[in-house]
Every structure is written in structure tokens, then in C-alpha cells.
Motif scaffolding. Structure first.
Motif, PDB file in Angstrom:
ATOM      1  N   CYS A  15      -3.368  -0.344  -8.883  1.00  0.00           N
ATOM      2  CA  CYS A  15      -3.007  -1.016  -7.795  1.00  0.00           C
ATOM      3  C   CYS A  15      -5.007  -1.143  -7.682  1.00  0.00           C
ATOM      4  O   CYS A  15      -5.651  -0.619  -8.431  1.00  0.00           O
ATOM      5  N   TYR A  75       1.076  -1.208   0.186  1.00  0.00           N
ATOM      6  CA  TYR A  75      -0.222   0.242   0.135  1.00  0.00           C
ATOM      7  C   TYR A  75       0.347   1.370  -0.058  1.00  0.00           C
ATOM      8  O   TYR A  75       2.270   0.971   0.627  1.00  0.00           O
ATOM      9  N   ILE A 107      -4.583   0.638  -2.102  1.00  0.00           N
ATOM     10  CA  ILE A 107      -4.237  -0.636  -1.623  1.00  0.00           C
ATOM     11  C   ILE A 107      -3.844  -1.783  -3.129  1.00  0.00           C
ATOM     12  O   ILE A 107      -4.471  -1.663  -4.040  1.00  0.00           O
ATOM     13  N   ASN A 108      -3.095  -2.902  -2.691  1.00  0.00           N
ATOM     14  CA  ASN A 108      -3.053  -3.736  -3.527  1.00  0.00           C
ATOM     15  C   ASN A 108      -1.612  -3.348  -4.561  1.00  0.00           C
ATOM     16  O   ASN A 108      -2.348  -3.216  -5.327  1.00  0.00           O
ATOM     17  N   LYS A 110      -5.344   6.097   0.336  1.00  0.00           N
ATOM     18  CA  LYS A 110      -3.948   5.068   0.279  1.00  0.00           C
ATOM     19  C   LYS A 110      -4.755   3.829  -0.571  1.00  0.00           C
ATOM     20  O   LYS A 110      -5.574   4.036  -0.930  1.00  0.00           O
TER      21      LYS A 110
END
Length: 126
Positions: free
Chosen positions: A114, A37, A56-57, A54
């Protein structure tokens, strides 16, 4: 202080163009490669607004000109959605990644792919 949280994924990637980041300053950029992240905090003193992200992944984070990432003299010039990159689809298997390009100056760019982006918008005290 009002706070609004939204999420952007492949199906809602058009929301990227709805976020106005011109002249926002990157105050913090943390890339956790182990947990995949990125946290990026931005602020606009002029608009009295803070937008925190943020990612994510994260499958790809490419930074050119990193030595100027936190340079106070340059703010974000542009941010836009990237076209599909098929080579990343194997990484995600069942989902399609969302990609963004952040242009901070003529020599500093950040490219991120992401699974989704959490966006937190806050009005600063005036």
C-alpha cells in the motif's frame, strides 16, 4: 484511554519492526477493493492493548488460509516488512509502496502492499 496515531510509508518502513504484534488477535479485517483500503483491528488481552490499522491505497492484498483469518484459536505470530517489488512501482507512479507480511499461523498469511499505513494504538482499560 490513551490513543496514539502514527503513519508508516516507504521512508519510515522501519517502524514496522518497532510494532510488537506477537499474540495479538485479529478481531476485524475489512478489504474495500473499490476504495482501495483495508481496515484491520487487533487486540491483545494480555497486554491490554488494541492496535488498529488502515492500509491506504492498496495495490495488492494476498491472503492464504482466509478461512482461518478470524479463528479465535490462532493469534498473530509475526509481522515484518517485505522487500521491494518493482512490478508494483508502475501502479504508484511517483511513490514507493510499503509492503508487509502478517503471519497468523503456519497456514494463514496476509501480504499487503500500500501507499501508507495509519496505525492507531490504544491502551485498554485495566
Amino acid at each position: 484511554m490513551d490513543t496514539k496515531i502514527t503513519y508508516i510509508d516507504y521512508d519510515s518502513k522501519n517502524k514496522i519492526n518497532d510494532l510488537y504484534l506477537h499474540d495479538f488477535n485479529i478481531k476485524e479485517f475489512i478489504y474495500n477493493d473499490l476504495d482501495k483500503y483495508i481496515i484491520m483491528k487487533t487486540v491483545s488481552e494480555y497486554l491490554k492493548k488494541e492496535i488498529n490499522f488502515k492500509f491506504i491505497n492498496v495495490s495488492l492484498c494476498e491472503i492464504n488460509g482466509m478461512e482461518r483469518l478470524h479463528d479465535e484459536s490462532g493469534d498473530i505470530i509475526d509481522w515484518y516488512e517485505l522487500s521491494d517489488e518493482p512490478q508494483l512501482f508502475d501502479y504508484y507512479k511517483d511513490i514507493r509502496p510499503v509492503g508487509i507480511m502478517i503471519v497468523k499461523s503456519s497456514i494463514t498469511t496476509i501480504k499487503i502492499y500500500c501507499e501508507k499505513i495509519e496505525v492507531e494504538e490504544k491502551e485498554l482499560v485495566k
